[in-house]
Scaffold this motif. Structure first.
Motif, PDB file in Angstrom:
ATOM      1  N   PRO A 254       0.782  -0.971  -0.006  1.00  0.00           N
ATOM      2  CA  PRO A 254      -0.107  -0.001  -0.166  1.00  0.00           C
ATOM      3  C   PRO A 254       0.804   1.237  -0.085  1.00  0.00           C
ATOM      4  O   PRO A 254       2.011   1.195   0.448  1.00  0.00           O
ATOM      5  N   SER A 255       0.337   2.320  -0.742  1.00  0.00           N
ATOM      6  CA  SER A 255       1.084   3.599  -0.607  1.00  0.00           C
ATOM      7  C   SER A 255       0.985   4.378   0.698  1.00  0.00           C
ATOM      8  O   SER A 255       1.456   5.483   0.618  1.00  0.00           O
ATOM      9  N   PHE A 256       0.079   3.961   1.637  1.00  0.00           N
ATOM     10  CA  PHE A 256       0.239   4.791   2.772  1.00  0.00           C
ATOM     11  C   PHE A 256      -0.175   3.504   3.858  1.00  0.00           C
ATOM     12  O   PHE A 256      -0.565   2.630   3.705  1.00  0.00           O
ATOM     13  N   ALA A 257       0.025   4.217   5.131  1.00  0.00           N
ATOM     14  CA  ALA A 257      -0.224   3.463   6.348  1.00  0.00           C
ATOM     15  C   ALA A 257      -0.957   4.664   7.412  1.00  0.00           C
ATOM     16  O   ALA A 257      -0.601   5.614   7.338  1.00  0.00           O
ATOM     17  N   ASP A 258      -1.811   4.036   8.048  1.00  0.00           N
ATOM     18  CA  ASP A 258      -2.398   4.887   8.961  1.00  0.00           C
ATOM     19  C   ASP A 258      -1.691   5.404  10.017  1.00  0.00           C
ATOM     20  O   ASP A 258      -1.546   6.450   9.944  1.00  0.00           O
ATOM     21  N   ARG A 259      -1.440   4.503  10.764  1.00  0.00           N
ATOM     22  CA  ARG A 259      -0.385   4.724  11.997  1.00  0.00           C
ATOM     23  C   ARG A 259       0.368   3.585  11.841  1.00  0.00           C
ATOM     24  O   ARG A 259       0.387   2.269  11.565  1.00  0.00           O
ATOM     25  N   PRO A 260       1.580   3.769  12.676  1.00  0.00           N
ATOM     26  CA  PRO A 260       2.568   2.480  12.852  1.00  0.00           C
ATOM     27  C   PRO A 260       1.821   1.384  13.780  1.00  0.00           C
ATOM     28  O   PRO A 260       1.330   1.705  14.655  1.00  0.00           O
ATOM     29  N   GLY A 261       1.904   0.309  13.126  1.00  0.00           N
ATOM     30  CA  GLY A 261       1.305  -0.965  13.787  1.00  0.00           C
ATOM     31  C   GLY A 261      -0.034  -1.154  13.648  1.00  0.00           C
ATOM     32  O   GLY A 261      -0.698  -2.031  14.119  1.00  0.00           O
ATOM     33  N   SER A 262      -0.653  -0.216  12.988  1.00  0.00           N
ATOM     34  CA  SER A 262      -2.335  -0.590  12.726  1.00  0.00           C
ATOM     35  C   SER A 262      -2.532  -1.337  11.383  1.00  0.00           C
ATOM     36  O   SER A 262      -1.520  -1.433  10.506  1.00  0.00           O
ATOM     37  N   LYS A 263      -3.516  -2.090  11.422  1.00  0.00           N
ATOM     38  CA  LYS A 263      -3.720  -2.878  10.363  1.00  0.00           C
ATOM     39  C   LYS A 263      -4.385  -2.101   9.239  1.00  0.00           C
ATOM     40  O   LYS A 263      -4.894  -1.110   9.248  1.00  0.00           O
ATOM     41  N   TYR A 264      -3.668  -2.616   8.071  1.00  0.00           N
ATOM     42  CA  TYR A 264      -3.980  -1.965   6.832  1.00  0.00           C
ATOM     43  C   TYR A 264      -5.462  -2.239   6.423  1.00  0.00           C
ATOM     44  O   TYR A 264      -6.170  -3.250   6.685  1.00  0.00           O
ATOM     45  N   LYS A 265      -6.099  -1.104   5.836  1.00  0.00           N
ATOM     46  CA  LYS A 265      -7.432  -0.973   5.417  1.00  0.00           C
ATOM     47  C   LYS A 265      -7.465  -0.019   4.290  1.00  0.00           C
ATOM     48  O   LYS A 265      -6.883   0.928   4.265  1.00  0.00           O
ATOM     49  N   SER A 266      -8.252  -0.225   3.338  1.00  0.00           N
ATOM     50  CA  SER A 266      -8.488   0.600   2.202  1.00  0.00           C
ATOM     51  C   SER A 266      -9.227   1.923   2.530  1.00  0.00           C
ATOM     52  O   SER A 266      -9.792   2.189   3.564  1.00  0.00           O
ATOM     53  N   ARG A 267      -8.561   3.082   1.998  1.00  0.00           N
ATOM     54  CA  ARG A 267      -8.733   4.261   2.092  1.00  0.00           C
ATOM     55  C   ARG A 267      -9.615   5.013   0.969  1.00  0.00           C
ATOM     56  O   ARG A 267      -8.895   5.097  -0.006  1.00  0.00           O
ATOM     57  N   THR A 268     -10.834   5.587   1.108  1.00  0.00           N
ATOM     58  CA  THR A 268     -11.455   6.200  -0.043  1.00  0.00           C
ATOM     59  C   THR A 268     -11.813   7.757   0.641  1.00  0.00           C
ATOM     60  O   THR A 268     -11.917   8.004   1.962  1.00  0.00           O
ATOM     61  N   TYR A 269     -12.001   8.540  -0.336  1.00  0.00           N
ATOM     62  CA  TYR A 269     -12.182   9.933   0.191  1.00  0.00           C
ATOM     63  C   TYR A 269     -13.406  10.470  -0.600  1.00  0.00           C
ATOM     64  O   TYR A 269     -14.044   9.744  -1.694  1.00  0.00           O
ATOM     65  N   SER A 270     -14.017  11.443  -0.211  1.00  0.00           N
ATOM     66  CA  SER A 270     -15.376  12.059  -0.835  1.00  0.00           C
ATOM     67  C   SER A 270     -14.790  12.880  -2.175  1.00  0.00           C
ATOM     68  O   SER A 270     -13.655  13.185  -2.144  1.00  0.00           O
ATOM     69  N   VAL A 271     -15.807  13.023  -2.840  1.00  0.00           N
ATOM     70  CA  VAL A 271     -15.550  13.825  -4.308  1.00  0.00           C
ATOM     71  C   VAL A 271     -15.252  15.297  -3.814  1.00  0.00           C
ATOM     72  O   VAL A 271     -14.222  15.465  -4.675  1.00  0.00           O
ATOM     73  N   GLU A 272     -15.516  15.874  -3.103  1.00  0.00           N
ATOM     74  CA  GLU A 272     -14.887  17.188  -2.786  1.00  0.00           C
ATOM     75  C   GLU A 272     -13.484  17.281  -2.364  1.00  0.00           C
ATOM     76  O   GLU A 272     -12.679  17.952  -2.818  1.00  0.00           O
ATOM     77  N   THR A 273     -13.376  16.175  -1.591  1.00  0.00           N
ATOM     78  CA  THR A 273     -11.787  15.894  -1.112  1.00  0.00           C
ATOM     79  C   THR A 273     -10.832  15.528  -2.543  1.00  0.00           C
ATOM     80  O   THR A 273      -9.570  16.224  -2.585  1.00  0.00           O
ATOM     81  N   TYR A 274     -11.383  14.835  -3.254  1.00  0.00           N
ATOM     82  CA  TYR A 274     -10.533  14.588  -4.547  1.00  0.00           C
ATOM     83  C   TYR A 274     -10.349  15.866  -5.346  1.00  0.00           C
ATOM     84  O   TYR A 274      -9.407  16.160  -5.699  1.00  0.00           O
ATOM     85  N   ALA A 275     -11.619  16.676  -5.369  1.00  0.00           N
ATOM     86  CA  ALA A 275     -11.433  17.841  -6.228  1.00  0.00           C
ATOM     87  C   ALA A 275     -10.632  18.865  -5.813  1.00  0.00           C
ATOM     88  O   ALA A 275      -9.875  19.601  -6.459  1.00  0.00           O
ATOM     89  N   PHE A 276     -10.591  19.033  -4.192  1.00  0.00           N
ATOM     90  CA  PHE A 276      -9.590  19.915  -3.961  1.00  0.00           C
ATOM     91  C   PHE A 276      -8.226  19.638  -3.867  1.00  0.00           C
ATOM     92  O   PHE A 276      -7.427  20.223  -4.197  1.00  0.00           O
ATOM     93  N   GLY A 277      -8.046  18.139  -3.897  1.00  0.00           N
ATOM     94  CA  GLY A 277      -6.588  17.698  -3.718  1.00  0.00           C
ATOM     95  C   GLY A 277      -6.231  17.915  -5.291  1.00  0.00           C
ATOM     96  O   GLY A 277      -4.942  18.109  -5.405  1.00  0.00           O
ATOM     97  N   MET A 278      -6.952  17.459  -6.297  1.00  0.00           N
ATOM     98  CA  MET A 278      -6.528  17.733  -7.719  1.00  0.00           C
ATOM     99  C   MET A 278      -6.137  19.373  -7.921  1.00  0.00           C
ATOM    100  O   MET A 278      -5.126  19.715  -8.584  1.00  0.00           O
TER     101      MET A 278
END
Length: 534
Positions: A254-278
Motif C-alpha cells: 500500500p502507498s500509505f499506512a494509517d499509523r505505525p502498527g495499525s492494520k491496513y485497510k482501504s482508504r477512500t475520500y469524498s468527491v469534494e476531497t478529491y476535487a480539492f486535492g487535484m
C-alpha cells in the motif's frame, strides 16, 4: 531636354533701347542694325550682367539684280547647357517654406528670409558654388507647397514659379503630373517613400496580468479540466475498490499506512476531497491524496505532468508581462487605419495643398479612397511639424514622407510615436523651374553628380544624426532596471480582494442558512412540545 530661349522680336531705335526695365533676366537678345541702305549687321547679346552685343553676321535685302542673303559667322543662340555652366555671378531669386530638415527658413527683423540650414540648403549651396550664381529667398504668402487649383489659379511655391515671380523653388517638392503641367521639374535628386505616424500604443492595464497569459478559451478549458479531474479520480478509485473489494493488488504494498502498527485497510475520500486535492496539484501545492491502484496512480502521474507543463508556461508568461508590459496593437498599414477609424475613431491627417493630399483626394476608389473618407476639415495642417505634434493630442495618423516623420519624431521624443511598417507612394524631389527654363538641363547635370557621389544621402543622414544624438542620451537616462511597484502587482491584490469578497459573501450565505435552519429546528421543537402538552 528643355528648349532653348525663345526669340522675341522688338523694334528699337538703337542698341541702348534694346534692353529695358521690363526685360526678363537671362533673356537672349538678337539685334539687327542697319549699316547701309540694304545691308544690316546681326548682333547677339547674351546675359552677362550688362549689354554686350557680339556681331555674328550680316544680311542683305533684295534689290535690283540682287538676291537677299544672310551670312552668319556665329550662332544666333549659344548652347544653353554650355552657356549656363557659368552664370557669371548672376543673382537668382528662389522660394522656399520653413521645412526643416530639408530647408530651414529664418526671418530677419526686417522681414528678409534667409536660409538657416537643411538638406536642400546644402544642395542649393552646392549648385550656386558650382555654377557661379548667388541667390536670395522669398516665401509664398500662403506658406504652401502648391498645386493647380480648380479655379485656374496655382497656390504656393509652384504658383510663384509658374507666374515667373521667382526663378526656381527647392524644398522637398514632389514631382507630380498636375504640377508638371504648369512648371518644369529637374530629375529627382532624392527618392523616398510615404508612410504615416501615430501616437505610441498605450500600455495595457496591468490589472489583467494574471489572466492575460492564456486566451479565454484556454481558461475555460482549464477550469473545466480542474473541475472534472477530482470526480474522475473518485470514479476510478470507487470502481477499483468495488472490483477488488478493498484488497491491494498482489505484489504491491500500500502507498500509505494509517499509523505505525495499525492494520491496513482501504482508504477512500469524498468527491469534494478529491476535487480539492487535484486543485492543490494544479497550483503546484502538492496533495495528500494517496492510492495504490495502478489505474489511479497512472491518472495522477499524467495529471502531475499536465500541471507542471501548464504551471511552467503560465509562470514564464506572467514574468514576461511584468518585465515587459503589453501594449495596444499599433497601426501598421493603411488598411489598419481604415479599420481603426471604424472601431476607434482614428482619422488620417494630411498637409494642405500637398502631393499626399492629391493622391488620396483624386482616388476614384479602393483603399486610397477609403483613407480619404476618414478625413475631415480639422485634420489638414499647414506644416509637417504641426501634423506630427497633432497626433499627440488627437487620434490622428499623419501621412507624410518617411524622413520628415523620423526627424520630427526624434525631435518630440521617439518613444511618443509609432511609425507604420507599410510604405507606399514612392516619390522623388526635384527643383522647380519655369516652363522652358534654359538652365534646367545644367541644374540636372550637377544634381546627378552630387546624387551619384552620395552627397544628398550624406546630408540627409547628417540631419538625422544631429537630432538623434540628443534623443539617444535621453533614452539612456530613462533606461535601466525598474523596481517592482504596486502597479505591477495590482493584479495579485485585485485577485486577493475578489477572493476575500467572495469568501465574505459565502460566509454571509452560510450565516443565513444557519439562521434559517435554526428557525426550522425551533419551529419543529415548538410543534412537538405543543403536541405533548395537548
Amino acid at each position: 531636354m528643355a528648349p532653348g530661349p525663345r526669340p522675341r522680336w522688338r523694334q528699337v531705335p538703337d542698341l541702348d533701347g534694346a534692353r529695358s526695365p521690363t526685360s526678363c533676366d537671362l533673356e537672349v537678345f538678337t539685334f539687327t542694325g542697319k549699316q547701309r541702305r540694304r545691308s544690316y549687321q546681326v548682333t547677339v547679346e547674351f546675359p552677362q550682367g550688362r549689354a554686350l552685343f557680339v556681331e555674328v553676321g550680316h544680311c542683305v535685302t533684295a534689290g535690283r539684280g540682287r538676291v537677299p542673303s544672310c551670312q552668319l559667322r556665329g550662332p544666333l543662340f549659344q548652347d544653353h547647357v554650355a552657356f549656363y555652366r557659368d552664370f557669371r555671378g548672376r543673382h537668382l531669386l528662389a522660394t522656399a517654406v520653413d521645412n526643416w530638415p530639408f530647408f530651414k527658413v529664418n526671418m530677419l527683423p526686417n522681414g528678409t528670409a534667409v536660409a538657416g540650414g537643411g538638406m536642400d540648403v546644402s544642395v542649393l549651396d552646392t549648385l550656386a558654388a558650382k555654377l557661379n550664381f548667388t541667390y536670395s529667398l522669398t516665401t509664398p504668402a500662403d506658406g504652401q507647397w502648391g498645386v493647380p487649383l480648380g479655379n485656374g489659379s496655382i497656390s504656393g511655391m509652384i504658383g510663384q514659379v509658374a507666374r515667373h515671380e521667382v526663378d526656381f523653388a527647392i524644398d522637398e517638392i514632389t514631382i507630380t503630373g498636375p504640377r508638371e503641367e504648369v512648371v518644369d521639374f529637374t530629375r529627382p535628386y532624392f527618392l523616398e517613400s510615404t508612410t504615416f505616424i501615430t501616437q505610441a500604443p498605450q500600455e495595457k492595464s496591468r490589472a489583467y496580468t494574471l489572466v492575460r497569459p492564456f486566451a479565454l478559451e484556454v481558461w475555460l478549458v482549464l477550469v473545466a479540466t480542474v473541475l472534472f479531474a477530482g470526480p474522475i479520480l473518485s470514479l476510478f478509485t470507487t470502481a477499483a475498490d468495488s472490483i477488488t473489494r478493498g484488497d491491494p493488488p498482489r505484489g504491491l504494498s500500500p502507498s500509505f499506512a494509517d499509523r505505525p502498527g495499525s492494520k491496513y485497510k482501504s482508504r477512500t475520500y469524498s468527491v469534494e476531497t478529491y476535487a480539492f486535492g487535484m486543485y492543490r496539484i494544479f497550483v503546484n501545492q502538492g496533495s495528500h491524496l494517496r492510492t495504490f491502484w495502478p489505474s489511479c496512480r497512472f491518472f495522477l502521474a499524467t495529471w502531475y505532468l499536465f500541471c507542471i507543463t501548464i504551471y511552467a508556461l503560465y509562470a514564464g508568461s506572467v514574468t514576461s508581462f511584468l518585465a515587459l508590459p503589453a501594449f495596444e496593437e499599433p497601426l501598421q498599414s493603411l488598411q489598419d487605419l481604415v479599420d481603426a477609424h471604424a472601431e476607434r475613431g482614428f482619422q488620417a491627417s494630411l498637409l494642405k495643398a500637398s502631393s499626399h493630399e492629391a493622391i488620396f483626394k483624386n482616388a476614384d476608389g479602393g483603399l486610397l479612397h477609403d483613407v480619404w473618407l476618414t478625413t475631415s476639415s480639422e485634420v489638414f495642417v499647414d506644416s509637417p511639424t504641426e501634423g506630427v505634434s497633432g497626433v499627440l493630442r488627437n487620434k490622428y495618423a499623419y501621412i507624410h514622407a518617411t524622413m520628415a516623420l523620423k526627424i520630427r519624431a526624434f525631435k518630440f521624443g521617439r518613444r511618443k510615436f509609432h511609425m507604420a511598417r507599410e510604405t507606399f507612394y514612392p516619390q522623388g524631389y526635384g527643383i522647380v523651374c519655369r516652363s522652358g527654363s534654359p538652365y534646367k538641363a545644367i541644374f540636372e547635370e550637377v544634381l546627378i553628380r552630387i546624387s551619384e557621389a552620395g552627397l544628398v544621402n550624406k546630408w540627409a543622414k547628417d540631419e538625422l544624426d544631429a537630432i538623434q544624438e540628443g534623443n539617444d542620451e535621453e533614452e539612456e537616462e530613462a533606461s535601466g532596471t525598474v523596481a517592482i511597484t504596486l502597479e505591477h502587482l495590482q493584479a495579485a491584490f485585485i485577485l486577493m480582494v475578489l477572493g476575500g469578497s467572495s469568501a465574505g459573501l459565502v460566509l454571509l450565505l452560510e450565516i443565513l442558512l444557519a439562521w434559517h435552519k435554526q428557525d426550522d429546528l425551533s419551529g419543529d421543537e415548538g410543534s412537538s412540545g405543543g403536541g405533548t402538552k395537548h
